[in-house]
Design a protein around this motif. Structure first.
Motif, mmCIF file in Angstrom:
data_model
loop_
_atom_site.group_PDB
_atom_site.id
_atom_site.type_symbol
_atom_site.label_atom_id
_atom_site.label_comp_id
_atom_site.label_asym_id
_atom_site.label_seq_id
_atom_site.Cartn_x
_atom_site.Cartn_y
_atom_site.Cartn_z
ATOM 1 N N GLU A 1 0.815 -1.214 0.000
ATOM 2 C CA GLU A 1 0.000 0.000 0.000
ATOM 3 C C GLU A 1 0.848 1.264 0.000
ATOM 4 N N GLN A 2 2.113 1.130 0.407
ATOM 5 C CA GLN A 2 3.006 2.294 0.430
ATOM 6 C C GLN A 2 3.376 2.692 -0.997
ATOM 7 N N ARG A 3 3.232 3.982 -1.296
ATOM 8 C CA ARG A 3 3.492 4.457 -2.652
ATOM 9 C C ARG A 3 4.987 4.375 -2.962
ATOM 10 N N LEU A 4 5.307 3.903 -4.153
ATOM 11 C CA LEU A 4 6.697 3.751 -4.591
ATOM 12 C C LEU A 4 7.110 4.978 -5.394
ATOM 13 N N LEU A 5 8.186 5.626 -4.985
ATOM 14 C CA LEU A 5 8.669 6.811 -5.686
ATOM 15 C C LEU A 5 9.547 6.390 -6.853
ATOM 16 N N LEU A 6 9.085 6.663 -8.063
ATOM 17 C CA LEU A 6 9.788 6.268 -9.271
ATOM 18 C C LEU A 6 10.516 7.431 -9.924
ATOM 19 N N SER A 7 10.179 8.649 -9.550
ATOM 20 C CA SER A 7 10.745 9.823 -10.183
ATOM 21 C C SER A 7 11.790 10.458 -9.272
ATOM 22 N N THR B 1 -6.542 5.973 -9.884
ATOM 23 C CA THR B 1 -5.440 6.852 -9.489
ATOM 24 C C THR B 1 -5.923 7.898 -8.496
ATOM 25 N N VAL B 2 -7.128 8.434 -8.703
ATOM 26 C CA VAL B 2 -7.691 9.397 -7.751
ATOM 27 C C VAL B 2 -7.839 8.745 -6.375
ATOM 28 N N ARG B 3 -8.304 7.503 -6.351
ATOM 29 C CA ARG B 3 -8.508 6.807 -5.075
ATOM 30 C C ARG B 3 -7.197 6.391 -4.427
ATOM 31 N N ASN B 4 -6.298 5.815 -5.209
ATOM 32 C CA ASN B 4 -5.090 5.210 -4.633
ATOM 33 C C ASN B 4 -3.986 6.219 -4.331
ATOM 34 N N ASP B 5 -3.811 7.198 -5.228
ATOM 35 C CA ASP B 5 -2.691 8.136 -5.088
ATOM 36 C C ASP B 5 -3.112 9.493 -4.538
ATOM 37 N N ASN B 6 -4.396 9.817 -4.608
ATOM 38 C CA ASN B 6 -4.921 11.097 -4.129
ATOM 39 C C ASN B 6 -4.108 12.276 -4.660
ATOM 40 N N LEU C 1 4.262 9.896 -26.202
ATOM 41 C CA LEU C 1 4.445 9.170 -24.949
ATOM 42 C C LEU C 1 5.735 9.610 -24.284
ATOM 43 N N HIS C 2 5.633 10.008 -23.017
ATOM 44 C CA HIS C 2 6.798 10.295 -22.178
ATOM 45 C C HIS C 2 6.915 9.148 -21.183
ATOM 46 N N LEU C 3 7.935 8.331 -21.342
ATOM 47 C CA LEU C 3 8.141 7.160 -20.504
ATOM 48 C C LEU C 3 9.440 7.343 -19.720
ATOM 49 N N VAL C 4 9.318 7.473 -18.406
ATOM 50 C CA VAL C 4 10.486 7.670 -17.541
ATOM 51 C C VAL C 4 10.801 6.354 -16.839
ATOM 52 N N VAL C 5 12.040 5.923 -16.919
ATOM 53 C CA VAL C 5 12.455 4.646 -16.345
ATOM 54 C C VAL C 5 13.331 4.894 -15.123
ATOM 55 N N ALA C 6 12.900 4.360 -13.988
ATOM 56 C CA ALA C 6 13.657 4.472 -12.738
ATOM 57 C C ALA C 6 14.709 3.366 -12.682
ATOM 58 N N PRO C 7 15.818 3.599 -11.971
ATOM 59 C CA PRO C 7 16.941 2.653 -12.019
ATOM 60 C C PRO C 7 16.839 1.503 -11.017
ATOM 61 N N PHE C 8 15.715 0.825 -11.003
ATOM 62 C CA PHE C 8 15.584 -0.336 -10.120
ATOM 63 C C PHE C 8 14.457 -1.238 -10.613
ATOM 64 N N PHE C 9 14.403 -2.436 -10.045
ATOM 65 C CA PHE C 9 13.380 -3.421 -10.380
ATOM 66 C C PHE C 9 12.368 -3.518 -9.235
ATOM 67 N N VAL C 10 11.139 -3.894 -9.559
ATOM 68 C CA VAL C 10 10.121 -4.184 -8.550
ATOM 69 C C VAL C 10 10.039 -5.686 -8.315
ATOM 70 N N GLY C 11 9.984 -6.455 -9.399
ATOM 71 C CA GLY C 11 10.079 -7.910 -9.275
ATOM 72 C C GLY C 11 8.913 -8.570 -8.570
ATOM 73 N N ASN C 12 7.711 -8.016 -8.693
ATOM 74 C CA ASN C 12 6.554 -8.612 -8.031
ATOM 75 C C ASN C 12 5.356 -8.498 -8.975
ATOM 76 N N SER C 13 4.861 -9.624 -9.457
ATOM 77 C CA SER C 13 3.789 -9.617 -10.452
ATOM 78 C C SER C 13 2.461 -9.131 -9.880
ATOM 79 N N ARG C 14 2.373 -8.950 -8.565
ATOM 80 C CA ARG C 14 1.150 -8.408 -7.974
ATOM 81 C C ARG C 14 1.089 -6.882 -8.114
ATOM 82 N N ALA C 15 2.197 -6.265 -8.480
ATOM 83 C CA ALA C 15 2.225 -4.810 -8.659
ATOM 84 C C ALA C 15 1.564 -4.425 -9.986
#
Length: 230
Positions: free
Chosen positions: A24-30, A54-59, A174-188
Motif C-alpha cells: 500500500e506504500q506508494r513507490l517513488l519512481l521519479s 489513481t484518484v482513489r489510490n494516489d490522491n 508518450l513520455h516514458l520515464v524509467v527508474a533505475p531499479f526493479f520491482v520484481g513482483n507480479s502483484r504490482a
C-alpha cells in the motif's frame, strides 16, 4: 471526423515495467529533476486526465507547482492549473479527495451511463459530471474535451487508462520515464495491460528523444503524425 486534443501520455515505471510496488506504500519512481520537467509539461497543457483508481489510490493534486509557471499561465489568460479530468465506471470517488478539493480549475468527471445518477449525487457539487457512454467512450470523451476548448491533453495514468488510450490509437506522444531499479513482483501494477496495440513489430513507434535526468531516463516517443517536437 470530429477533432480531438493533441494527447500526451506520461508515465514513470521501474526497469521491469511496474508503476508501483505491491504494498500500500506508494513507490517513488521519479526524482526532483523529473518532477520539475513534468511540472513544465503540465503548465503547457489545457487539461490533465487520470483514471478513478489513481484518484482513489494516489490522491493526486494534479496542479502546476512552480509559481513562475502559474503566473505565466495567468498572463496568457489561463487559470493557474489545467482542467482536471477523470473517468469512472461506478462513481466511487470521494468528493473531498485532492482531485476535487484543490486548485482553482475546472474538474470534469466522465462517468459510464449507468453510474451517472450516483456520480451526480456524490460529485455534482464539486465537478461537472458528463455522461461518457456505456462503457465510457474515450474517443467521444476526447471530442467533448476538444469542444470545451481543450487543445492539449496530458494523460497521467494509471495503467488501465494508458492501455485504453494506446489501444484506441488516441495517443500522439508518450513520455516514458524509467527508474533505475526493479520491482520484481507480479502483484504490482504494470504500465499497460493486455491489448491490441497499434505499435508492434510491424509498426514500430518513433523514438524522438532520450534524456538523462539525474538517475532516471526519459524516453519520448512519437505515436502519430501529429507529433510536435517542442
Amino acid at each position: 471526423m470530429a477533432e480531438r486534443p493533441y494527447t500526451l501520455l506520461s508515465c514513470s515505471m521501474s526497469i521491469d515495467g511496474y508503476l508501483d510496488g505491491a504494498s500500500e506504500q506508494r513507490l517513488l519512481l521519479s526524482n526532483d529533476a523529473d518532477l520539475d520537467r513534468v511540472d513544465a509539461v503540465r503548465a503547457e497543457c489545457d487539461a490533465i486526465l487520470v483514471g478513478a483508481a489513481t484518484v482513489r489510490n494516489d490522491n493526486p493534486r494534479l496542479l502546476v507547482r512552480a509559481e513562475s509557471r502559474r503566473q505565466q499561465r495567468a498572463a496568457r489568460g489561463k487559470r493557474p492549473s489545467p482542467i482536471k479530468v477523470t473517468i469512472t465506471r461506478s462513481a466511487q470517488l470521494d468528493a473531498c479527495a485532492n482531485f476535487f478539493a484543490t486548485g482553482d480549475c475546472e474538474k470534469l468527471v466522465y462517468c459510464a451511463s449507468p453510474g451517472l445518477p450516483e456520480a451526480c449525487h456524490r460529485l455534482g457539487s464539486v465537478a461537472t459530471v458528463v455522461d461518457g457512454g456505456h462503457p465510457v467512450d474515450l474517443r467521444r470523451m476526447s471530442q467533448d474535451l476538444y469542444a470545451r476548448g481543450v487543445r492539449r491533453l496530458m494523460v497521467e495514468g494509471g495503467g488501465t487508462v494508458h492501455t485504453q488510450f494506446l489501444t484506441a490509437d488516441l495517443a500522439d506522444e508518450l513520455h516514458l520515464v524509467v527508474a533505475p531499479f526493479f520491482v520484481g513482483n507480479s502483484r504490482a501494477r504494470r504500465f499497460v495491460g493486455d491489448g491490441h496495440f497499434p505499435w508492434n513489430p510491424d509498426r514500430r513507434a518513433t523514438l524522438a528523444e532520450v534524456r538523462a535526468l539525474d538517475d532516471v531516463v526519459l524516453l519520448r516517443y512519437a505515436l502519430s503524425n501529429r507529433f510536435r517536437m517542442n
